[in-house]
Motif scaffolding. Structure first.
Motif, PDB file in Angstrom:
ATOM      1  N   ARG B  26       0.838  -1.206   0.000  1.00 20.94           N
ATOM      2  CA  ARG B  26       0.000   0.000   0.000  1.00 20.94           C
ATOM      3  C   ARG B  26       0.873   1.257   0.000  1.00 20.94           C
ATOM      4  O   ARG B  26       0.644   2.192  -0.746  1.00 20.94           O
ATOM      5  CB  ARG B  26      -0.907  -0.015   1.236  1.00 20.94           C
ATOM      6  N   ARG B  27       1.897   1.247   0.860  1.00 18.06           N
ATOM      7  CA  ARG B  27       2.765   2.421   0.922  1.00 18.06           C
ATOM      8  C   ARG B  27       3.488   2.633  -0.411  1.00 18.06           C
ATOM      9  O   ARG B  27       3.668   3.762  -0.865  1.00 18.06           O
ATOM     10  CB  ARG B  27       3.771   2.273   2.064  1.00 18.06           C
ATOM     11  N   THR B  60      -5.194  -4.790  -7.457  1.00 17.53           N
ATOM     12  CA  THR B  60      -4.925  -4.349  -6.088  1.00 17.53           C
ATOM     13  C   THR B  60      -5.383  -2.913  -5.886  1.00 17.53           C
ATOM     14  O   THR B  60      -6.014  -2.577  -4.876  1.00 17.53           O
ATOM     15  CB  THR B  60      -3.405  -4.435  -5.811  1.00 17.53           C
ATOM     16  N   TRP B  64      -8.442  -1.319  -3.288  1.00 21.56           N
ATOM     17  CA  TRP B  64      -8.216  -0.422  -2.157  1.00 21.56           C
ATOM     18  C   TRP B  64      -8.770   0.995  -2.353  1.00 21.56           C
ATOM     19  O   TRP B  64      -9.046   1.678  -1.388  1.00 21.56           O
ATOM     20  CB  TRP B  64      -6.717  -0.342  -1.843  1.00 21.56           C
ATOM     21  N   TRP B  65      -8.841   1.452  -3.579  1.00 23.54           N
ATOM     22  CA  TRP B  65      -9.309   2.829  -3.805  1.00 23.54           C
ATOM     23  C   TRP B  65     -10.498   2.843  -4.758  1.00 23.54           C
ATOM     24  O   TRP B  65     -10.407   2.300  -5.864  1.00 23.54           O
ATOM     25  CB  TRP B  65      -8.176   3.694  -4.362  1.00 23.54           C
TER      26      TRP B  65
END
Lengths: 205, 205
Positions: B26-27, B60, B64-65
């Motif tokens: 994620r980072r 991915t 997440w977004w």
């Protein structure tokens, strides 16, 4: 609908068919743009649609406005101008409150809020619109406020040791902040507190 | 780095093929988005480009977004967060001045100004981005300032009879005003005068 001609065409004068004065044509176009803008938003303001609604040719529009954004900015200003006159009673606190309340009402009750946020939003990626918005709207509005603030300073109602411009940012800028980043509502009570704090300060010392 | 698991991970571990922990993935994605955003602007932030740069799959990112705007908002916040800590020396005027100056520097000298104006501009026509910007950036920032203002009021440094929220609009809102409607420049001197006027008032009475 009787739209004459189209893009890039230099039409000869039509005879026997009274030609409207330019100022009237221009006003008709701006009115048409304002009505599209306030009813349907920026997306509806195209040279095609404005020309059709105003009964003008696109050539005329291209001649007078460098971009559809410039036309939209002028239409916005024409629509809101009457609501934003600046009172001058000699009491700067009362005058600022009156003006800021009128501004808040225009934004929240008279439908200008969603239009100006859309214009300012689009201006961030459109230098021509940014320029038009400044020239037709924000700069003249700032100058009107500054003139009132200067008179108040001459009357001894404002300190002498700061740039009067910042009052514009602390009052109207604070309202735009709530319009553009709507974490808190824009209300008349907010306007009143802004004016009071700007003049009297929030601190106790 | 050995953060295990987190967000959205219901997948079986892959064997024999070191899998990066979700927090690290994620980072990496947020970093990639920030670097595209600050180097090339919003137009460069697409799921495709971010995925390619981060070495992740688009799947991915989609997981997440909800939108590329939400990712851009989070990337912006991650990038500026370190510059925007709120000092607490016990002197609210000094602390506000320090914080507002840091904000102005970030906007004008460290390149965040054009990014945040583009994000706020795009948010006017993109409800998902508006929501993400509020949740990841403007609301938490407002809350941090409010906490500092509440402490100052408890120390007797601010009047009791107004909503502390308006100070946020009178200081940071005034700065956003100059960023978004750039008729006057955003400077450190402006920040200093804003803080002084907000606390002490511009009026003479």
């Amino acid at each position: 609908m009787s739209i004459n001609g189209s893009l890039g065409e230099n039409q000869p004068q039509r005879r026997g068919r009274g030609r409207r004065p330019a100022a009237e044509v221009r006003r008709g176009i701006v009115d048409a743009a304002a009505s599209l803008l306030f009813e349907h938003g920026m997306i509806a303001v195209t040279f095609d649609r404005v020309a059709a609604l105003a009964g003008s040719s696109r050539t005329t529009l291209y001649k007078w406005w460098p971009s559809v954004g410039a036309l939209a900015a002028e239409a916005y200003f024409a629509y809101v101008e009457h609501s934003l006159e600046f009172p001058d009673t000699g009491d700067i606190e009362a005058d600022l409150r009156t003006q800021l309340r009128a501004f808040v009402r225009l934004m929240t009750e008279e439908g200008a809020g969603s239009v100006i946020t859309e214009l300012i939003g689009a201006a961030q990626n459109d230098p021509a619109l940014r320029k038009a918005l400044s020239a037709t709207y924000s700069r003249p509005r700032r100058d009107l406020a500054l003139a009132a603030l200067r008179r108040a300073r001459a009357r001894g109602q404002l300190r002498d040791d700061f740039s009067l411009d910042i009052i514009v940012d602390q009052l109207w800028g604070a309202c735009y902040h709530r319009l553009l980043i709507p974490d808190e509502p824009l209300t008349l009570g907010f306007a009143d507190e802004l004016v009071r704090n700007a003049l009297r300060g929030a601190g106790t010392s």
